[in-house]
Write a protein that holds these residues in place. Structure first.
Motif, PDB file in Angstrom:
ATOM      1  N   PHE A   1       3.885   1.492 -14.646  1.00 31.74           N
ATOM      2  CA  PHE A   1       2.521   0.576 -14.723  1.00 31.74           C
ATOM      3  C   PHE A   1       2.217   1.357 -13.380  1.00 31.74           C
ATOM      4  CE2 PHE A   1       5.476  -1.468 -17.807  1.00 31.74           C
ATOM      5  CZ  PHE A   1       4.679  -1.850 -18.288  1.00 31.74           C
TER       6      PHE A   1
ATOM      7  N   GLU B   1       1.202  -0.164 -10.725  1.00 35.61           N
ATOM      8  CA  GLU B   1       1.565  -0.974  -9.476  1.00 35.61           C
ATOM      9  C   GLU B   1       2.639  -1.351  -9.172  1.00 35.61           C
ATOM     10  OE1 GLU B   1       1.030  -2.160  -6.464  1.00 35.61           O
ATOM     11  OE2 GLU B   1      -2.091  -2.507  -6.756  1.00 35.61           O
TER      12      GLU B   1
ATOM     13  N   THR C   1       4.540  -4.269  -7.052  1.00 32.47           N
ATOM     14  CA  THR C   1       4.845  -5.348  -7.525  1.00 32.47           C
ATOM     15  C   THR C   1       5.502  -4.805  -9.677  1.00 32.47           C
ATOM     16  OG1 THR C   1       3.017  -5.254  -9.249  1.00 32.47           O
ATOM     17  CG2 THR C   1       2.962  -6.165  -7.305  1.00 32.47           C
ATOM     18  N   SER C   2       6.378  -3.671  -9.990  1.00 29.64           N
ATOM     19  CA  SER C   2       6.294  -3.813 -11.500  1.00 29.64           C
ATOM     20  C   SER C   2       8.417  -3.831 -11.404  1.00 29.64           C
ATOM     21  CB  SER C   2       6.058  -2.652 -11.839  1.00 29.64           C
ATOM     22  OG  SER C   2       4.610  -2.781 -12.367  1.00 29.64           O
ATOM     23  N   LEU C   3       8.922  -3.843 -10.084  1.00 28.41           N
ATOM     24  CA  LEU C   3      10.086  -3.494  -9.860  1.00 28.41           C
ATOM     25  C   LEU C   3      10.226  -4.965  -9.781  1.00 28.41           C
ATOM     26  CD1 LEU C   3      10.719   0.281  -8.305  1.00 28.41           C
ATOM     27  CD2 LEU C   3      11.918  -1.178 -10.518  1.00 28.41           C
ATOM     28  N   ASN C   4      11.006  -5.665 -10.283  1.00 28.07           N
ATOM     29  CA  ASN C   4      11.731  -6.847  -9.527  1.00 28.07           C
ATOM     30  C   ASN C   4      12.867  -7.049  -8.527  1.00 28.07           C
ATOM     31  OD1 ASN C   4      13.076  -9.673  -9.838  1.00 28.07           O
ATOM     32  ND2 ASN C   4      13.637  -9.695 -11.500  1.00 28.07           N
ATOM     33  N   PRO C   5      11.861  -8.063  -7.427  1.00 30.72           N
ATOM     34  CA  PRO C   5      11.982  -7.810  -5.865  1.00 30.72           C
ATOM     35  C   PRO C   5      13.190  -8.154  -5.539  1.00 30.72           C
ATOM     36  CG  PRO C   5      10.781  -9.876  -6.450  1.00 30.72           C
ATOM     37  CD  PRO C   5      10.876  -8.780  -8.158  1.00 30.72           C
ATOM     38  N   VAL C   6      14.099  -8.973  -6.669  1.00 28.40           N
ATOM     39  CA  VAL C   6      15.632  -9.178  -6.162  1.00 28.40           C
ATOM     40  C   VAL C   6      16.969  -8.964  -6.663  1.00 28.40           C
ATOM     41  CG1 VAL C   6      15.022 -12.080  -6.204  1.00 28.40           C
ATOM     42  CG2 VAL C   6      15.588 -10.983  -7.920  1.00 28.40           C
ATOM     43  N   PHE C   7      16.756  -7.713  -7.934  1.00 25.49           N
ATOM     44  CA  PHE C   7      17.638  -6.822  -8.119  1.00 25.49           C
ATOM     45  C   PHE C   7      17.173  -5.247  -7.085  1.00 25.49           C
ATOM     46  CE2 PHE C   7      16.741  -9.577 -12.075  1.00 25.49           C
ATOM     47  CZ  PHE C   7      17.772 -10.278 -12.034  1.00 25.49           C
TER      48      PHE C   7
ATOM     49  N   GLN D   1      18.920  -2.306 -12.096  1.00 27.51           N
ATOM     50  CA  GLN D   1      17.592  -1.812 -12.468  1.00 27.51           C
ATOM     51  C   GLN D   1      17.187  -0.769 -13.764  1.00 27.51           C
ATOM     52  OE1 GLN D   1      13.069  -3.775 -11.307  1.00 27.51           O
ATOM     53  NE2 GLN D   1      14.402  -4.614  -9.454  1.00 27.51           N
ATOM     54  N   VAL D   2      18.060  -0.416 -13.080  1.00 31.71           N
ATOM     55  CA  VAL D   2      17.720   1.450 -13.880  1.00 31.71           C
ATOM     56  C   VAL D   2      19.227   1.320 -14.809  1.00 31.71           C
ATOM     57  CG1 VAL D   2      17.912   3.831 -13.777  1.00 31.71           C
ATOM     58  CG2 VAL D   2      16.719   3.059 -12.238  1.00 31.71           C
TER      59      VAL D   2
ATOM     60  N   TYR E   1      16.779  -2.724  -2.506  1.00 32.23           N
ATOM     61  CA  TYR E   1      16.037  -3.465  -2.711  1.00 32.23           C
ATOM     62  C   TYR E   1      14.710  -2.638  -3.334  1.00 32.23           C
ATOM     63  CZ  TYR E   1      19.634  -6.831  -3.476  1.00 32.23           C
ATOM     64  OH  TYR E   1      20.668  -7.495  -3.866  1.00 32.23           O
TER      65      TYR E   1
ATOM     66  N   HIS F   1      11.816  -3.548  -1.841  1.00 35.34           N
ATOM     67  CA  HIS F   1      11.106  -3.396  -0.943  1.00 35.34           C
ATOM     68  C   HIS F   1      11.119  -3.075   0.151  1.00 35.34           C
ATOM     69  CE1 HIS F   1      14.341  -6.425   0.401  1.00 35.34           C
ATOM     70  NE2 HIS F   1      13.697  -5.862   1.146  1.00 35.34           N
TER      71      HIS F   1
ATOM     72  N   MET G   1      10.612   4.080 -10.998  1.00 37.78           N
ATOM     73  CA  MET G   1      10.116   3.628 -12.778  1.00 37.78           C
ATOM     74  C   MET G   1       9.940   4.560 -13.579  1.00 37.78           C
ATOM     75  SD  MET G   1       9.086   0.165 -12.811  1.00 37.78           S
ATOM     76  CE  MET G   1       7.921   0.054 -14.264  1.00 37.78           C
TER      77      MET G   1
ATOM     78  N   TYR H   1       6.693  -7.557 -12.806  1.00 39.66           N
ATOM     79  CA  TYR H   1       7.616  -6.840 -12.977  1.00 39.66           C
ATOM     80  C   TYR H   1       8.122  -7.572 -14.691  1.00 39.66           C
ATOM     81  CZ  TYR H   1       8.895 -10.828 -10.623  1.00 39.66           C
ATOM     82  OH  TYR H   1       9.426 -12.289 -10.441  1.00 39.66           O
TER      83      TYR H   1
ATOM     84  N   THR I   1       7.301  -5.079 -17.244  1.00 42.25           N
ATOM     85  CA  THR I   1       7.790  -3.690 -16.423  1.00 42.25           C
ATOM     86  C   THR I   1      10.037  -4.410 -17.455  1.00 42.25           C
ATOM     87  OG1 THR I   1       7.660  -3.233 -14.782  1.00 42.25           O
ATOM     88  CG2 THR I   1       9.633  -2.680 -15.758  1.00 42.25           C
TER      89      THR I   1
END
Lengths: 614, 325
Positions: free
Chosen positions: A100, A102, A105-111, A116-117, A155, A157, A168, B223, B226
């Protein structure tokens, strides 16, 4: 149109959104075909339906508001439109994956990145934790992350925007998909990072024989990666063809307009063509009709002749800075004229505080010793990547951020020492136009209130009626109508809103305007109109500009003098045409080299290389 | 983190001192004092005056406000909260006696609230717009707007007076002391059903709506798209990806619940004649029982500050973006 066997065929697809005023035809009867191993670029402006098309393929649109009215999307013999939910879920990520716009914002901030991969790898059927980890490492290496071990434990951020987009891509590649849908994957990135991501995508495509559906509003980016191009306009595909055909011989007036309205680095016109030079849109009840127009030769000549030549700083000052005087047609500010704005050793540091008593332990040097002069009627361009200090410099001049040290003189007076009435007067004379026309207008104020408010503060205009007249005149000067005065910002398009912001700045009759990324949020066709408007206003009112942007093409089009910034410092300063022709600094050279190159010779060269790979 | 906690604790101590100072000044300035009520039945003016003077001297009511406050503070440093004027017992004993019944209500209610509101909230967001979700949401909305004293009176009338299923009020039956442990537990249970219900339904409705609203916000984030594009099943997207992010605002609210665990509810404890902290607070104000009021204020304020600190710590635990370095 496709030489390779098609892997994905979109056939007469219609995606509509429900709304209070009847259906919105976001995608209106489009047909596209993506060949095996091919890259199809879909180009169009915001609202053209290109992203909706992409989301429709994976059925990712919210069911509550969107529905597929008609059509087929055939992938490997199956119609994705009619696939049961459980089945489409198995297509997602495993056969067709998506990245995507952005990455922030496209990755979950808490993992963490590894989580995520890893989740994507597990969904592909890998269950052993050790193997998931191994594959994650391998994927991160493949997408060019240098220290994958550290990134895995981080993370989102904690990593940069470019790295997030690489993560991503790693997620998207985790199940070896046949198709990658890239929805504006480089739009939010700096131009040098964009070049790296495009390189990576080309490499992956060639190595993995993957098909890519590449969506962008930027024809330059499309020219760098696409084999075929589809041009979308208001929910319809108006033209398709090979990338060379589209750039060499565009047929549809919209494509022609889109190609012509972008300020190119190599361009030398004083005004830009706009899409409306090529076509007229007529509403025919529910549908629209596009009427092609011929661009008259007089218009083309006007682009060259309208407005003034470049206005360069006095010869003496240029020679003192060690800049060779350009031979080209340019006028110089007379030697005895003093600058309207003098910035000397400007420094803006933000403190880093730590400990029980919040003592300052260090500082971020956002602007670290910047000096320049701007003369009346000139445009100074500030260009650089995010974090280079260009915006902070602009804000510091306006005293919107506290200045650590340095001097800012406006017409010979120390601007930083001004108080009370004097400061108010100076503030009237220096105005600013911000980047985002959506958030920089108060949604609860009518256009009239937005324009007359500052006038009242600065005691411009004798009485309310006079201010209203002035507001109306300024609106018309900016290409809007008097009747717009009573409306609210939400009733306008992005381009119109930016015109309102310009009118608001001009309403108090400033002499100096700081344009901070003022056209970055606009579509290219609208951007051309706004840039022309800014130049016309400068000529008519004798304005002086500081034009801040990350886009070197736009800055070069607008500016007489240009300052390239990096790390809070000016790394190169000089006449903008000279900097482009003959950059002396490595950073500037990298910046120029990273800009997508859509010259026909470069497209041809890339296509030949591509043939070799295939 | 350590220096952050230290800084916050220092600010907390200063705040606490200011709060108690303010409360002391306020209650000493209220019309009437502890002697007014105690001596109101005496008719002989001379004896009454003499008695009042003696009592004032005994309880330190003759001291000026700054002197009185500093004596209170000095005693506090020796872990002495003073003696109740009206109940003639140490304040700390009174509080210890009342904490148990209040915790029985508040902790049961807290467990019920979060145990139910999380599944309700998730269910409501998963089924958004569907019929069952709308019935659930409407029901919770009604509960949310229903005052607890109305519900308490209605429940008492229906379940105790008309159906005679549950005891009308109180925490234990008269024969409590002679019961076996099993009987005692059952007795406590049937007495606490109504107060716990009245204590819980409001916050249950509130938190369910809170979770639902936050989930709606979270599922619109990029996300989540995603995760769906990765092929994550919808249920896992909802619980693993979306709810994990909804935890962030939820957890910060849990810290703020801390003071209410001990403060109890004046209204519910009063209606059900529940011998808890809320009632003690109410009584002590009516009786101008300064030492008790001060003791309770100190505990509530300290817990409020602790709760905020706890919120901040939990916030950093659930949200990796937050750090207090």
């Amino acid at each position: 149109m496709t030489s390779a066997a098609p892997i994905l065929e979109i056939d007469r697809l219609k995606t509509y959104f429900r709304s209070a005023h009847g259906p919105v035809k976001a995608v209106d009867d489009i047909s596209l075909s993506l060949g095996l191993g091919e890259t199809l670029g879909v180009v169009g402006e915001s609202g053209s339906g290109k992203s909706v098309t992409a989301l429709t393929i994976l059925r990712l649109l919210p069911e509550a508001s969107a529905h597929i009215e008609a059509g087929k999307i055939v992938f490997l013999g199956r119609d994705l439109v009619r696939l049961p939910k459980k089945e489409i879920q198995k297509v997602r990520g495993r056969m067709i994956s998506m990245i995507f716009q952005e990455p922030g914002t496209s990755l979950n901030p808490v993992f963490t990145v590894a989580q995520q991969v890893g989740e994507a790898i597990k969904l592909g059927g890998e269950n052993s934790a050790a193997k998931v980890r191994e594959k994650t490492l391998q994927l991160l290496q493949e997408v060019g992350i240098r220290d994958p071990e550290r990134i895995m434990g981080s993370y989102p951020h904690q990593v940069s925007g470019g790295q997030k987009q690489r993560v991503m891509i790693a997620i998207a590649l985790s199940c070896d998909p046949k198709i990658l849908i890239a929805d504006e994957p480089t739009t939010a990135l700096d131009v040098t990072v964009q070049a790296q991501i495009l390189d990576l995508l080309r490499k992956l495509r060639d190595e993995r024989q993957m098909s890519i559906l590449f969506i962008s509003h930027d024809l330059g980016v499309i020219s760098e990666i696409a084999d075929h191009v589809a041009v979308m306009y208001r929910g319809k595909v108006v033209e398709t063809g090979s990338v060379l055909d589209i750039f060499r011989n565009p047929k549809h007036p919209y494509t022609k307009g889109l190609l012509a309205c972008r300020p190119r680095l190599a361009g030398d016109t004083r005004r830009l063509l706009t899409v409306s030079d090529f076509m007229e849109v007529r509403k025919n009840g529910d549908s629209i009709e596009i009427i092609e127009k011929q661009v008259p030769a007089t218009r083309l000549a006007e682009l060259q002749s309208r407005g003034r030549e470049r206005l360069l700083s006095p010869k003496g000052e240029l020679t003192k800075l060690g800049i060779t005087l350009p031979a080209s047609n340019a006028t110089f500010v007379p030697e005895d004229q003093s600058p309207i704005l003098r910035v000397e050793n400007l420094e803006v540091h933000f403190p880093i505080k730590k400990g029980v008593f919040r003592r300052t332990v260090g500082e971020v040097k956002a602007v670290n010793g910047v000096s320049f002069n701007v003369y009346k009627g000139q445009t100074l361009g500030l260009v650089g990547e995010s974090g280079c200090g260009k915006t902070t410099t602009g804000r510091a001049i306006l005293r919107l951020v506290p200045i650590t040290s340095g001097k800012v003189e406006f017409e010979g007076k120390n601007f930083l020492g001004l108080r009370g009435e004097e400061l108010r007067t100076a503030r009237r004379r220096i105005q600013v136009i911000f980047q985002d026309p959506y958030s920089s207008l108060n949604p609860r104020l009518t256009v009239e209130a937005a324009l007359t408010g500052p006038m009242k503060t600065h005691r411009v205009g004798k009485n309310p009626a006079d201010r209203r007249d002035r507001a109306a005149a300024t609106l018309e000067e900016c290409g809007l109508l008097t009747e717009h005065l009573g409306r609210y910002p939400h009733e306008f398009s992005g381009g119109q809103r930016q015109r309102i912001c310009i009118a608001r700045a001009l309403a108090v009759e400033p002499e100096f305007v700081i344009c901070d990324e003022s056209v970055s949020a606009l579509d290219v066709s609208v951007q051309a109109q706004v840039l022309n408007l800014l130049k016309d206003l400068q000529d008519d009112r004798g304005l002086t500009y500081i034009f801040i942007s990350h886009d070197l093409g736009v800055v070069k089009f607008m500016s007489d003098m240009m300052a390239v910034m990096n790390g809070g410092k000016i790394v190169e300063f000089g006449p903008s045409d000279e900097i482009y022709r003959n950059p002396s600094n490595d950073y500037t050279r990298n910046l120029i080299a990273a800009i997508p190159d859509d010259s026909l010779s470069s497209i041809e060269r890339r296509q030949q290389l591509r043939q070799l790979h295939a | 983190m350590v220096s952050y906690l230290l800084r916050r604790s220092l600010i907390g101590i200063v705040t606490l001192t200011l709060i108690t100072m303010l409360i002391y000044t306020l209650i000493r300035n209220m019309p009437g004092d502890a002697t007014t009520l105690a001596m109101s039945e005496m008719t002989d003016r001379a004896i009454k005056q003499e008695q009042i003077e003696r009592m004032k001297a005994a309880y330190g009511l003759n001291n000026s406000i700054p002197v009185g406050y500093s004596i209170w503070l000095k005693n506090l440093f020796q872990f002495d909260m003073g003696s109740s004027i009206s109940k003639h017992r140490p304040v700390s004993d009174l509080i210890m006696e009342r904490i148990g019944p209040t915790l029985l209500l508040s902790i049961t209610s807290l467990v019920l609230t979060f145990g139910l509101s999380i599944p309700f909230g998730l269910y409501a967001s998963a089924r958004a717009g569907k019929g069952d979700e709308q019935v659930l949401s409407l029901g919770l909305y009604i509960l949310y707007s229903l005052p607890s004293f109305v519900a308490a009176l209605f429940l008492q009338y229906l379940l105790a007076v008309r159906l005679n299923l549950l005891p009308l009020f109180g925490m234990t039956s008269d024969q409590y002391l002679s019961m076996t442990p099993m009987q005692k537990t059952w007795d406590l249970f049937i007495h606490s059903v109504m107060p716990v219900a009245c204590y819980t339904y409001g916050s249950l409705a509130y938190y369910t709506r809170f979770i639902r609203a936050n989930m709606e916000e979270v599922v619109r984030q990029d996300y989540i798209r995603t995760a769906l594009a990765k092929g994550v099943p919808p249920r896992r997207v909802l619980i693993h990806h979306a709810f994990r992010n909804t935890m962030i605002p939820l957890v910060t609210m849990i810290g703020l619940v801390l003071p209410s665990l001990l403060s109890g509810s004046v209204i519910i404890e009063q209606i059900f004649a529940w011998p808890g902290m809320g009632r003690l607070f109410f009584e002590s104000i009516r009786e101008r029982d300064y030492p008790t009021i001060m003791g309770l204020t100190l505990i509530f304020s300290a817990l409020t500050l602790l709760g905020q600190l706890l919120s901040d710590i939990l916030y950093a635990v659930v949200d990796p973006r937050v750090n207090y370095e």
